[in-house]
Enzyme design. Structure first.
Site: not given
Length: 293
Positions: A106, A110
């Site tokens: 991943e 964010e």
């Protein structure tokens, strides 16, 4: 005199070429439906200008998100995003790549909302083989709610580069010789979402989402995907080594990019797992090699 001018011109051309050669190709902006599909809460996605711009809406019932139609091994991926304005505490606006199994890989952007007047925090992270805990946090040098800004990932066999408006803010190198896992054989989809995370997102969960301000709205456009598409089961890219991002100039940052990364590191970094000796008394191996990135 003429020969001196010729030499000077050649030097300037050479410097300009070297400064440009490692910059990712200019993204190609396309409508939402070219590369993406809604993932959940379809009614919380609003479309504008023929799908060239969308809004994600978050209320007390649900957030929403979308993902690429295909999965990719390596490439260049970017999104133009305008963050939730005003009091956005507790919200997370995300742009990430992820594979689909327990030991997943991943790559995360964010954006952590905050109270009105307080700056957004951009948190990045890299998971390899299901293990993350590689958080870095920075303040941005602009207000991300006032206009669109481009957030990009360049991912090849040698490095992952996180970019904001084409400025490198983080590099994760392939250091397999140190035993550090690197994402290279799990195809990833690109995911974008807006959701509530007031248990941790703002001041460690101390600031809760003010639902009287809902709906919270993040705006997206661009939808650029330039990657090697692979089936979910494929562990290699059929054109591996032949794409523009595989070429020599993209195996490392150039000198100009290193200076920009250093500028971000010195001026805007507020947390780096590589310098957290309480959390990591023994530095992770990638930090011992590259503590500045």
């Amino acid at each position: 005199m003429a020969s001196s001018l010729l030499i000077l011109c050649l030097v300037l051309v050479s410097l300009a070429s070297s400064a440009l050669c490692a910059a990712p190709r200019r993204p190609v902006d396309v409508p939402f439906g070219r590369n993406y599909i809604p993932t959940w809460a379809f009614d919380h996605i609003k479309y504008f200008n023929g799908g060239s711009e969308i809004q994600l809406h978050l209320d007390k019932y649900t957030g929403t998100g979308f993902q690429t139609k295909g999965s990719y091994l390596f490439g260049h991926f970017s999104m133009n995003i305008k963050m939730v304005p005003g009091d956005s505490a507790g919200t997370v606006t995300a742009f990430c790549l992820s594979s689909q199994n327990a030991e997943h890989d991943e790559i995360d952007f964010e954006f952590l909302g905050n109270r009105t007047g307080q700056p957004y925090i951009l948190q990045t992270n890299v998971f390899t083989g299901g293990k993350g805990d590689r958080e870095q946090r920075i303040y941005l040098w602009f207000d991300p709610t006032k206009a669109y800004h481009r957030y990009s990932v360049l991912w090849n066999m040698y490095q992952i580069v996180f970019l904001v408006d084409n400025i490198p803010i983080r590099v994760f190198k392939n250091l397999k010789e140190l035993g550090v896992k690197f994402p290279f054989n799990q195809p990833m989809k690109v995911y974008n979402s807006l959701w509530n995370a007031d248990d941790w997102a703002t001041r460690g969960g101390l600031e809760k989402t003010d639902w009287s301000k809902a709906p919270f709205v993040a705006e997206y456009k661009g939808f650029h995907v330039d990657g090697c598409e692979a089936s979910v089961n494929s562990r290699f890219c059929a054109t591996q080594g032949k794409r523009w991002w595989d070429q020599t100039e993209f195996r490392d940052l150039d000198s100009f990019q290193w200076r920009r990364l250093k500028w971000v590191r010195q001026k805007f970094t507020i947390y780096n797992y590589c310098t957290d000796r309480t959390r990591y008394p023994q530095l992770p191996p990638e930090c011992r090699r590259n503590r500045d990135i």
